[in-house]
Design a protein around this motif. Structure first.
Motif, PDB file in Angstrom:
ATOM      1  N   LYS A 143     -46.497  21.503  94.869  1.00  0.00           N
ATOM      2  CA  LYS A 143     -46.375  21.332  96.143  1.00  0.00           C
ATOM      3  C   LYS A 143     -46.341  19.824  96.549  1.00  0.00           C
ATOM      4  CE  LYS A 143     -45.433  24.069  98.642  1.00  0.00           C
ATOM      5  NZ  LYS A 143     -44.116  24.568  99.161  1.00  0.00           N
ATOM      6  N   ALA A 144     -47.260  19.123  96.266  1.00  0.00           N
ATOM      7  CA  ALA A 144     -47.457  17.682  96.440  1.00  0.00           C
ATOM      8  C   ALA A 144     -46.293  16.914  96.117  1.00  0.00           C
ATOM      9  CB  ALA A 144     -48.911  17.186  95.816  1.00  0.00           C
ATOM     10  N   LEU A 145     -45.779  17.029  94.806  1.00  0.00           N
ATOM     11  CA  LEU A 145     -44.422  16.501  94.535  1.00  0.00           C
ATOM     12  C   LEU A 145     -43.432  17.238  95.491  1.00  0.00           C
ATOM     13  CD1 LEU A 145     -44.685  16.728  90.863  1.00  0.00           C
ATOM     14  CD2 LEU A 145     -44.687  14.751  92.106  1.00  0.00           C
ATOM     15  N   GLU A 146     -43.169  18.481  95.823  1.00  0.00           N
ATOM     16  CA  GLU A 146     -42.046  18.979  96.634  1.00  0.00           C
ATOM     17  C   GLU A 146     -42.212  18.338  98.097  1.00  0.00           C
ATOM     18  OE1 GLU A 146     -41.835  23.355  98.782  1.00  0.00           O
ATOM     19  OE2 GLU A 146     -41.684  23.256  96.689  1.00  0.00           O
ATOM     20  N   LYS A 147     -43.286  18.048  98.498  1.00  0.00           N
ATOM     21  CA  LYS A 147     -43.661  17.514 100.001  1.00  0.00           C
ATOM     22  C   LYS A 147     -43.429  15.960  99.942  1.00  0.00           C
ATOM     23  CE  LYS A 147     -46.287  19.846 102.721  1.00  0.00           C
ATOM     24  NZ  LYS A 147     -47.357  20.377 103.645  1.00  0.00           N
ATOM     25  N   GLN A 148     -43.329  15.276  98.821  1.00  0.00           N
ATOM     26  CA  GLN A 148     -43.292  14.003  98.840  1.00  0.00           C
ATOM     27  C   GLN A 148     -44.711  13.229  99.174  1.00  0.00           C
ATOM     28  OE1 GLN A 148     -39.461  13.341 100.466  1.00  0.00           O
ATOM     29  NE2 GLN A 148     -38.856  12.508  98.483  1.00  0.00           N
ATOM     30  N   VAL A 149     -45.743  13.932  98.968  1.00  0.00           N
ATOM     31  CA  VAL A 149     -47.112  13.601  99.203  1.00  0.00           C
ATOM     32  C   VAL A 149     -47.278  12.521  98.201  1.00  0.00           C
ATOM     33  CG1 VAL A 149     -49.423  14.035  99.049  1.00  0.00           C
ATOM     34  CG2 VAL A 149     -47.863  15.574 100.323  1.00  0.00           C
ATOM     35  N   VAL A 150     -46.848  12.894  96.960  1.00  0.00           N
ATOM     36  CA  VAL A 150     -46.874  11.784  95.844  1.00  0.00           C
ATOM     37  C   VAL A 150     -45.301  11.745  95.213  1.00  0.00           C
ATOM     38  CG1 VAL A 150     -49.163  12.170  95.208  1.00  0.00           C
ATOM     39  CG2 VAL A 150     -47.663  13.700  94.166  1.00  0.00           C
ATOM     40  N   ASP A 151     -45.222  10.779  94.478  1.00  0.00           N
ATOM     41  CA  ASP A 151     -43.881  10.501  93.906  1.00  0.00           C
ATOM     42  C   ASP A 151     -43.642  11.057  92.441  1.00  0.00           C
ATOM     43  OD1 ASP A 151     -42.600   9.027  95.824  1.00  0.00           O
ATOM     44  OD2 ASP A 151     -44.341   7.608  95.647  1.00  0.00           O
ATOM     45  N   TYR A 152     -45.056  10.812  91.950  1.00  0.00           N
ATOM     46  CA  TYR A 152     -45.138  11.305  90.128  1.00  0.00           C
ATOM     47  C   TYR A 152     -46.544  11.995  90.020  1.00  0.00           C
ATOM     48  CZ  TYR A 152     -41.192   8.256  89.719  1.00  0.00           C
ATOM     49  OH  TYR A 152     -39.970   7.716  89.898  1.00  0.00           O
ATOM     50  N   ALA A 153     -46.555  12.545  88.831  1.00  0.00           N
ATOM     51  CA  ALA A 153     -47.741  13.474  88.462  1.00  0.00           C
ATOM     52  C   ALA A 153     -47.952  13.332  87.208  1.00  0.00           C
ATOM     53  CB  ALA A 153     -47.795  14.949  88.875  1.00  0.00           C
ATOM     54  N   TYR A 154     -49.155  12.866  86.355  1.00  0.00           N
ATOM     55  CA  TYR A 154     -49.429  12.815  85.193  1.00  0.00           C
ATOM     56  C   TYR A 154     -50.400  13.912  84.828  1.00  0.00           C
ATOM     57  CZ  TYR A 154     -47.250   7.877  84.237  1.00  0.00           C
ATOM     58  OH  TYR A 154     -46.799   6.937  83.779  1.00  0.00           O
ATOM     59  N   ILE A 155     -50.027  14.904  83.877  1.00  0.00           N
ATOM     60  CA  ILE A 155     -50.834  15.840  83.470  1.00  0.00           C
ATOM     61  C   ILE A 155     -50.680  16.166  81.888  1.00  0.00           C
ATOM     62  CG2 ILE A 155     -49.139  17.677  84.600  1.00  0.00           C
ATOM     63  CD1 ILE A 155     -51.400  19.702  84.992  1.00  0.00           C
ATOM     64  N   LEU A 156     -51.616  16.398  81.421  1.00  0.00           N
ATOM     65  CA  LEU A 156     -51.633  16.964  79.876  1.00  0.00           C
ATOM     66  C   LEU A 156     -51.232  18.188  79.802  1.00  0.00           C
ATOM     67  CD1 LEU A 156     -52.600  15.091  77.626  1.00  0.00           C
ATOM     68  CD2 LEU A 156     -54.671  16.681  77.403  1.00  0.00           C
ATOM     69  N   GLY A 157     -50.110  18.650  78.746  1.00  0.00           N
ATOM     70  CA  GLY A 157     -49.352  19.922  78.508  1.00  0.00           C
ATOM     71  C   GLY A 157     -49.058  20.188  77.301  1.00  0.00           C
ATOM     72  N   TRP A 158     -48.601  21.153  76.750  1.00  0.00           N
ATOM     73  CA  TRP A 158     -48.311  21.742  75.474  1.00  0.00           C
ATOM     74  C   TRP A 158     -46.777  20.781  75.185  1.00  0.00           C
ATOM     75  CZ3 TRP A 158     -43.659  23.831  74.072  1.00  0.00           C
ATOM     76  CH2 TRP A 158     -43.337  24.043  72.707  1.00  0.00           C
ATOM     77  N   SER A 159     -46.718  20.515  73.658  1.00  0.00           N
ATOM     78  CA  SER A 159     -45.370  19.999  73.108  1.00  0.00           C
ATOM     79  C   SER A 159     -45.321  20.242  71.885  1.00  0.00           C
ATOM     80  CB  SER A 159     -45.368  18.493  73.720  1.00  0.00           C
ATOM     81  OG  SER A 159     -44.147  17.990  73.092  1.00  0.00           O
ATOM     82  N   SER A 160     -44.138  20.524  71.454  1.00  0.00           N
ATOM     83  CA  SER A 160     -44.080  20.964  69.894  1.00  0.00           C
ATOM     84  C   SER A 160     -43.842  19.575  69.071  1.00  0.00           C
ATOM     85  CB  SER A 160     -42.927  21.818  69.765  1.00  0.00           C
ATOM     86  OG  SER A 160     -41.706  21.231  70.241  1.00  0.00           O
ATOM     87  N   GLU A 161     -43.606  18.495  69.876  1.00  0.00           N
ATOM     88  CA  GLU A 161     -43.350  17.365  69.363  1.00  0.00           C
ATOM     89  C   GLU A 161     -44.172  16.117  69.218  1.00  0.00           C
ATOM     90  OE1 GLU A 161     -39.942  15.847  71.941  1.00  0.00           O
ATOM     91  OE2 GLU A 161     -38.631  17.531  71.260  1.00  0.00           O
ATOM     92  N   SER A 162     -45.536  16.720  69.190  1.00  0.00           N
ATOM     93  CA  SER A 162     -46.706  15.697  68.985  1.00  0.00           C
ATOM     94  C   SER A 162     -47.665  16.101  68.009  1.00  0.00           C
ATOM     95  CB  SER A 162     -47.352  15.580  70.380  1.00  0.00           C
ATOM     96  OG  SER A 162     -48.043  16.873  70.701  1.00  0.00           O
ATOM     97  N   ASP A 163     -48.431  15.271  67.755  1.00  0.00           N
ATOM     98  CA  ASP A 163     -49.436  15.594  66.515  1.00  0.00           C
ATOM     99  C   ASP A 163     -50.477  16.828  67.118  1.00  0.00           C
ATOM    100  OD1 ASP A 163     -48.900  13.189  64.959  1.00  0.00           O
ATOM    101  OD2 ASP A 163     -49.607  12.077  66.595  1.00  0.00           O
ATOM    102  N   MET A 164     -50.485  16.878  68.223  1.00  0.00           N
ATOM    103  CA  MET A 164     -51.674  18.054  68.387  1.00  0.00           C
ATOM    104  C   MET A 164     -51.071  19.100  69.338  1.00  0.00           C
ATOM    105  SD  MET A 164     -55.419  15.902  69.089  1.00  0.00           S
ATOM    106  CE  MET A 164     -54.409  15.103  70.687  1.00  0.00           C
TER     107      MET A 164
END
Length: 386
Positions: free
Chosen positions: A101-122
């Motif tokens: 919602k913060a991104l949608e309302k442009q309270v912030v422009d970007y967000a950094y968050i850790l998430g799943w990915s098949s293309e990484s070591d872990m």
């Protein structure tokens, strides 16, 4: 020596902030398959010993943090109003809903968050999301808790001072970001009792599915209800265990796989964040709650601003008491607030044994029953100082 060489050897918590602050690019991360941790590697030839890495390092700048939960403005039990997000998340879906919602309302422009990915070591990477990319996320379970040690502080040098961000991190990472006073960043902290080696995850993956294929199989630590499921998923099957009874949670709780530097940490609830979030392990909640709620500590005026700006997507279930929060986190809080400073012999002895088990690799031959026994010994030793 005006760099973090000695910290890397003895005290490093793997936050990665030194990588991000270094203008000489003298520090970088390197995944160690043998230990299951990212190492911070110093290039001596590039280093000019400016000392910025030492100034930002949370392992060197730890405050006393005597209060059990840190300063706060509000203590809340909340949940996301989006039923799908709530169920797929680790505990209540508040963090993902606030970011979206913060991104949608442009309270912030970007967000950094850790998430799943098949293309990484872990099977884990740090995601940079904006209004458009977060709308394309088809399953927010990808951003449920990742029980790994990932140096998210490496992005410090990429933050644009003319843009606004929200960054989700663990206590040490939050402290590193706070040490450079980023006015354009909202910091959301996640409770942490210690970074854990990916070796614990690999053992759990093999426990759930004999032949885990990282290209075909996805591994999730939590989510799909609360407390959730430790689970291997592919196009054909699901292999799962209830989180609290899972093999992973058992080995995680034994502290065998805890990063050495984390044994000196005195911050369980991300006390330097604008907003801290945690599992509310209350007995009644454990008995009755099946979908998920988020324990929330609003700590700063910025935190109040962030939460108020997106209040239409989250709801408050209860106002919490400080004492009850402490009870629900009693073992890690007791360790971090009393045991770390006292360093009693029995706990030091346990950690020496745990380190030997990890370094020699004999952990591979331990049964779930053995890890349970080790966890009981550790918990009893810590709770003597409650």
């Amino acid at each position: 020596m005006n760099n973090v060489k000695n910290v890397i050897r003895k005290k490093c918590v793997g936050c990665g902030c030194c990588i991000g602050i270094c203008k000489q690019k003298a520090l970088e991360k390197e995944f160690d398959k043998k230990t299951g941790f990212y190492n911070i590697v110093l290039n001596k030839e590039r280093c000019n010993e400016c000392g910025f890495c030492r100034k930002i390092c949370p392992a060197l700048k730890r405050s006393s943090k005597l209060d059990y939960i840190g300063s706060y403005k509000k203590l809340l039990l909340m949940h996301s109003n989006d039923s799908v997000i709530r169920e797929k998340a680790t505990s209540g879906g508040v963090v993902f809903s606030v970011i979206k919602k913060a991104l949608e309302k442009q309270v912030v422009d970007y967000a950094y968050i850790l998430g799943w990915s098949s293309e990484s070591d872990m099977q884990t990477k740090l995601w940079l999301m904006d209004k458009e990319t977060i709308e394309d996320i088809d399953d927010n379970r990808k951003f449920s808790s990742r029980y790994v040690s990932y140096p998210i502080g490496e992005v410090i040098g990429e933050i644009d001072p003319d843009k606004k961000y929200v960054i989700v991190g663990l206590p040490c990472q939050i402290e590193g970001f706070r040490n450079i006073n980023l006015e354009n960043v909202f910091l959301i902290g996640i409770a942490c009792s210690g970074a854990v080696s990916y070796k614990a995850s690999e053992m759990a993956q093999q426990h759930l599915k004999d032949t885990f294929d990282p290209q075909k199989d996805s591994y999730f630590y939590r989510g799909d209800g609360w407390p959730g499921f430790n689970e291997v998923v592919n196009d054909e099957n699901k292999f799962r265990e209830d989180h609290l009874m899972s093999f992973f949670n058992t080995v995680f709780s034994s502290k065998v796989f805890t990063k050495k530097g984390c044994m000196n940490c005195n911050d369980q609830l991300a006390e330097m964040a604008d907003v801290s979030c945690f599992d509310y392990w209350n007995q009644m909640e454990l008995k009755n709650e099946k979908i998920g709620k988020t324990g929330v500590i609003v700590r700063s005026e910025k935190g109040m601003q962030l939460m108020n700006s997106v209040d239409e997507v989250i709801s408050t279930d209860a106002l919490l008491e400080k004492e009850e929060i402490i009870k629900t986190q009693i073992i890690p809080i007791t360790y971090k607030k009393k045991v770390v400073n006292k360093k009693p012999f029995i706990v030091k002895l346990y950690y020496v044994f745990a380190r030997i088990v990890f370094r020699t690799g004999i952990y591979k031959y331990f049964s779930k029953k053995t890890y349970k026994k080790m966890t009981k010994i550790y918990n009893r030793a810590v709770l003597k100082y409650k």
